[in-house]
Write a protein that holds these residues in place. Structure first.
Motif, PDB file in Angstrom:
ATOM      1  N   ARG A  63      -2.845   8.556  -0.779  1.00  0.00           N
ATOM      2  CA  ARG A  63      -3.433   7.321  -0.257  1.00  0.00           C
ATOM      3  C   ARG A  63      -2.980   6.146  -1.116  1.00  0.00           C
ATOM      4  O   ARG A  63      -3.214   6.130  -2.321  1.00  0.00           O
ATOM      5  N   ARG A  64      -2.376   5.176  -0.507  1.00  0.00           N
ATOM      6  CA  ARG A  64      -1.937   3.985  -1.246  1.00  0.00           C
ATOM      7  C   ARG A  64      -2.953   2.872  -1.058  1.00  0.00           C
ATOM      8  O   ARG A  64      -3.316   2.527   0.064  1.00  0.00           O
ATOM      9  N   ARG A  65      -3.374   2.294  -2.165  1.00  0.00           N
ATOM     10  CA  ARG A  65      -4.357   1.217  -2.116  1.00  0.00           C
ATOM     11  C   ARG A  65      -3.724  -0.122  -1.754  1.00  0.00           C
ATOM     12  O   ARG A  65      -4.403  -1.026  -1.285  1.00  0.00           O
ATOM     13  N   ASP A  66      -2.412  -0.261  -1.981  1.00  0.00           N
ATOM     14  CA  ASP A  66      -1.771  -1.571  -1.845  1.00  0.00           C
ATOM     15  C   ASP A  66      -1.103  -1.801  -0.487  1.00  0.00           C
ATOM     16  O   ASP A  66      -0.618  -2.889  -0.221  1.00  0.00           O
ATOM     17  N   ASP A  70       0.402   5.479   3.714  1.00  0.00           N
ATOM     18  CA  ASP A  70       0.001   6.753   3.129  1.00  0.00           C
ATOM     19  C   ASP A  70       1.051   7.807   3.435  1.00  0.00           C
ATOM     20  O   ASP A  70       1.724   7.759   4.457  1.00  0.00           O
ATOM     21  N   ASP A  96       0.231   1.921  -6.365  1.00  0.00           N
ATOM     22  CA  ASP A  96      -1.164   2.182  -6.719  1.00  0.00           C
ATOM     23  C   ASP A  96      -1.689   3.186  -5.695  1.00  0.00           C
ATOM     24  O   ASP A  96      -2.059   2.808  -4.583  1.00  0.00           O
ATOM     25  N   SER A  97      -1.680   4.462  -6.047  1.00  0.00           N
ATOM     26  CA  SER A  97      -2.050   5.489  -5.080  1.00  0.00           C
ATOM     27  C   SER A  97      -2.881   6.584  -5.736  1.00  0.00           C
ATOM     28  O   SER A  97      -2.928   6.713  -6.957  1.00  0.00           O
TER      29      SER A  97
END
Length: 106
Positions: A63-66, A70, A96-97
């Motif tokens: 999961r990528r926050r940025d 995904d 950022d994942s």
């Protein structure tokens, strides 16, 4: 568990435009669209030779926050979060994942 077919477009040993050499097979899942409008990207773990395609089970999500890109992690084996992170770090170190393991439905 349903098997998922991954089309490999960056096999082990593939060198990208930045000079990175892929230590694992990487590709996409036909017919499943990701948030970026492209077919879903996937890492293949546990296969140590270059592949054209692979059928395996979905074992985790990266999961990528940025952004909304995904990645899915596919294998015929079970891996811990730390083992997955170690194998995919060559790309994911730039993002950022976090890794979310799938629940087994067996």
């Amino acid at each position: 568990m349903k098997k998922i077919k991954v089309i490999v477009d960056r096999p082990i040993g593939y060198k990208d435009e930045f000079g990175n050499i892929y230590p694992i097979n990487y590709g996409y899942i036909e017919g499943i669209m990701a948030g970026d409008g492209e077919e879903q990207d996937a890492y293949i773990l546990g296969e140590n030779k270059p592949l054209d395609c692979f059928e395996g089970f979905l074992i985790a999500y990266v999961r990528r926050r940025d952004d909304n890109e995904d990645k899915w992690v596919v294998s015929n084996f079970t891996f811990s979060v730390s083992e997955i992170k170690e194998q995919i770090n060559f790309i994911e170190q730039y993002f950022d994942s976090y890794i979310e393991l799938c629940e087994s439905s067996e």
